[in-house]
Design a protein around this motif. Structure first.
Motif, PDB file in Angstrom:
ATOM      1  N   ASN A  10       0.830  -1.207   0.000  1.00  0.00           N
ATOM      2  CA  ASN A  10       0.000   0.000   0.000  1.00  0.00           C
ATOM      3  C   ASN A  10       0.868   1.261   0.000  1.00  0.00           C
ATOM      4  N   SER A  11       1.995   1.196   0.718  1.00  0.00           N
ATOM      5  CA  SER A  11       2.929   2.330   0.735  1.00  0.00           C
ATOM      6  C   SER A  11       3.563   2.543  -0.640  1.00  0.00           C
ATOM      7  N   LEU A  12       3.816   1.440  -1.358  1.00  0.00           N
ATOM      8  CA  LEU A  12       4.342   1.554  -2.723  1.00  0.00           C
ATOM      9  C   LEU A  12       3.315   2.246  -3.622  1.00  0.00           C
TER      10      LEU A  12
ATOM     11  N   GLN B  64      -6.345  -1.535  -6.394  1.00  0.00           N
ATOM     12  CA  GLN B  64      -7.474  -2.375  -6.788  1.00  0.00           C
ATOM     13  C   GLN B  64      -7.243  -3.831  -6.375  1.00  0.00           C
ATOM     14  N   SER B  65      -6.019  -4.316  -6.586  1.00  0.00           N
ATOM     15  CA  SER B  65      -5.714  -5.707  -6.205  1.00  0.00           C
ATOM     16  C   SER B  65      -5.763  -5.890  -4.697  1.00  0.00           C
ATOM     17  N   LEU B  66      -5.309  -4.888  -3.952  1.00  0.00           N
ATOM     18  CA  LEU B  66      -5.361  -4.953  -2.487  1.00  0.00           C
ATOM     19  C   LEU B  66      -6.805  -4.923  -1.992  1.00  0.00           C
ATOM     20  N   TYR B  67      -7.619  -4.100  -2.638  1.00  0.00           N
ATOM     21  CA  TYR B  67      -9.025  -4.004  -2.241  1.00  0.00           C
ATOM     22  C   TYR B  67      -9.749  -5.334  -2.446  1.00  0.00           C
ATOM     23  N   GLU B  68      -9.405  -6.027  -3.523  1.00  0.00           N
ATOM     24  CA  GLU B  68     -10.015  -7.336  -3.780  1.00  0.00           C
ATOM     25  C   GLU B  68      -9.657  -8.342  -2.688  1.00  0.00           C
ATOM     26  N   LYS B  69      -8.439  -8.194  -2.132  1.00  0.00           N
ATOM     27  CA  LYS B  69      -8.008  -9.101  -1.057  1.00  0.00           C
ATOM     28  C   LYS B  69      -8.533  -8.660   0.299  1.00  0.00           C
ATOM     29  N   LYS B  70      -8.614  -7.341   0.518  1.00  0.00           N
ATOM     30  CA  LYS B  70      -9.004  -6.794   1.817  1.00  0.00           C
ATOM     31  C   LYS B  70     -10.081  -5.719   1.648  1.00  0.00           C
TER      32      LYS B  70
ATOM     33  N   LYS C 212      -8.458   2.029   4.715  1.00  0.00           N
ATOM     34  CA  LYS C 212      -7.287   2.811   4.314  1.00  0.00           C
ATOM     35  C   LYS C 212      -6.971   2.594   2.832  1.00  0.00           C
ATOM     36  N   ILE C 213      -7.070   1.353   2.386  1.00  0.00           N
ATOM     37  CA  ILE C 213      -6.820   1.031   0.975  1.00  0.00           C
ATOM     38  C   ILE C 213      -7.915   1.627   0.098  1.00  0.00           C
ATOM     39  N   LEU C 214      -9.163   1.479   0.539  1.00  0.00           N
ATOM     40  CA  LEU C 214     -10.301   1.972  -0.232  1.00  0.00           C
ATOM     41  C   LEU C 214     -10.248   3.496  -0.378  1.00  0.00           C
ATOM     42  N   ASN C 215      -9.902   4.166   0.700  1.00  0.00           N
ATOM     43  CA  ASN C 215      -9.793   5.634   0.666  1.00  0.00           C
ATOM     44  C   ASN C 215      -8.656   6.060  -0.266  1.00  0.00           C
ATOM     45  N   GLY C 216      -7.551   5.315  -0.226  1.00  0.00           N
ATOM     46  CA  GLY C 216      -6.431   5.600  -1.117  1.00  0.00           C
ATOM     47  C   GLY C 216      -6.794   5.392  -2.574  1.00  0.00           C
ATOM     48  N   LEU C 217      -7.585   4.361  -2.846  1.00  0.00           N
ATOM     49  CA  LEU C 217      -8.028   4.085  -4.217  1.00  0.00           C
ATOM     50  C   LEU C 217      -8.892   5.233  -4.734  1.00  0.00           C
ATOM     51  N   ALA C 218      -9.789   5.716  -3.887  1.00  0.00           N
ATOM     52  CA  ALA C 218     -10.632   6.859  -4.273  1.00  0.00           C
ATOM     53  C   ALA C 218      -9.776   8.083  -4.583  1.00  0.00           C
TER      54      ALA C 218
ATOM     55  N   LYS D   1     -18.893   7.750  -1.109  1.00  0.00           N
ATOM     56  CA  LYS D   1     -20.251   7.676  -0.547  1.00  0.00           C
ATOM     57  C   LYS D   1     -20.376   6.495   0.410  1.00  0.00           C
ATOM     58  N   SER D   2     -19.804   5.353   0.016  1.00  0.00           N
ATOM     59  CA  SER D   2     -19.905   4.152   0.871  1.00  0.00           C
ATOM     60  C   SER D   2     -19.139   4.358   2.180  1.00  0.00           C
ATOM     61  N   LEU D   3     -17.970   4.982   2.118  1.00  0.00           N
ATOM     62  CA  LEU D   3     -17.195   5.248   3.327  1.00  0.00           C
ATOM     63  C   LEU D   3     -17.928   6.225   4.244  1.00  0.00           C
TER      64      LEU D   3
END
Length: 357
Positions: free
Chosen positions: A189-191, A223-229, A234-240, A271-273
């Protein structure tokens, strides 16, 4: 601010006050122990650590001047230990950590010259440790972070060529950390985060094609991290955030159809967050922000109705969360939309009347 949010804020204020009091009492206890044996590494580390935790809390509630004072006290404890034993990795990384935190806070209060000096000190120590022990995960992670943070400061003071160099160094270390620890989600995620920061910098220096590539790399990882977790906000917010930044760049280079698709994806996430945690200021800010992006997009596209709709949506979220600065910006944007519409309407009427003649 709504009644519910006021209650939440009030409770947080009470908890924060209680935590500060706890740390202050703990400092008095640890100081009395430290004064009896100031050269004891364990005791010194404990007192410095309490100073640092209190500084972190004070920073989070915007009492930054006090936070700086406590970090300097921590420095005063850690520095003599480092000067006596520079080979001790724990002592070295402890001092580097304080320097890095101090630099970051000084940057936020516009003391950028001091921040630069502390960043350099932190980098020097972490670099020394890295050369001796490149497999030290904690130090490598710290070095990558300090490179990234220093790059943001350099970008801010218009030393952008140097900023590129430091972000490239941060990327190199982040990639190595991921390769050596492929199952560590935080490292991956840091990468993604450093790719996103690099994209922002490349966009700033007009290397827009490269910026798009790095935004896409960041999005691909998240996106790949979100599919796993999927539960990891934190990942979802970063993706947005990545979606918004890429959408903004695509809008800037007139690739509007692609831009709006990324904005829509970001809106769905934010919106979901927000719906899950309406009292979370970060999520409120995010949703209000993407609505503003959409309002501006439709304003530029000449669609008054949609622009005003998203201004109102953003205003609703902003008022509930008490985002006063955002509300001011929205009011200004609304005035511009109405002014533009009025001028455009006048021109249309003149054209029509001219045609009738």
């Amino acid at each position: 601010m709504s009644l519910v949010l006021r209650k939440i804020a009030g409770r947080k204020e009470i908890l924060t006050k209680e935590t500060i009091e706890y740390y202050e009492k703990e400092i008095e206890i640890q100081k009395s122990v430290y004064e009896k044996d100031p050269e004891n590494i364990e005791i010194s580390d404990r007192l410095a650590g309490v100073y640092e935790h209190l500084a972190c809390l004070l920073q989070s509630i915007n009492r930054k001047k006090e936070a700086v004072e406590y970090l300097k006290k921590a420095t005063g404890i850690r520095k003599p230990l480092y000067e006596k034993d520079r080979e001790n990795i724990n002592i070295s990384t402890g001092l580097a950590g304080v320097y890095g935190n101090l630099a970051s806070i000084l940057q936020t209060v516009n003391r950028k010259r001091e921040a630069t000096e502390y960043f350099k000190k932190a980098i020097e120590i972490r670099n020394t440790v890295y050369k001796k022990d490149p497999d030290n995960i904690i130090n490598s992670d710290g070095l990558a972070s300090i490179y990234g943070n220093f790059a943001l400061l350099l970008q801010d003071i218009n030393r952008k060529k140097e900023a590129v160099e430091y972000l490239e160094k941060a990327i190199e270390i982040r990639k190595l950390l991921h390769e050596k620890n492929p199952d560590n989600i935080e490292f991956l995620n840091s990468l993604a985060g450093i790719y996103g920061n690099f994209a922002l910098l490349l966009e700033d220096i007009k290397r827009k094609d490269e910026a798009i590539e790095y935004y896409e790399k960041s999005i691909g990882i998240r996106q790949s991290l979100y599919e796993k977790k999927p539960e990891y906000t934190k990942i979802l917010n970063g993706l947005a955030c990545s979606y918004v930044n890429l959408g903004s760049l695509l809008q800037d280079i007139k690739r509007k159809d692609e831009a709006i698709e990324y904005y829509k994806k970001a809106t769905e996430i934010r919106k979901s967050l927000y719906e899950k945690e309406p009292g979370n200021i970060e999520f409120s800010n995010g949703l209000a922000g993407i609505y503003s992006n959409l309002a501006y997009f439709y304003f530029q596209d000449g669609d008054k109705e949609k622009a005003l709709y998203f201004i109102d949506e953003s205003m609703t979220v902003s008022e509930k969360a008490g985002l006063t600065e955002h509300i001011k910006s929205l009011n200004n944007l609304k005035k511009n939309v109405m002014k533009y519409t009025y001028i455009k309407s006048n021109k249309d009427e003149q054209s029509d009347s001219a045609g009738k003649k």
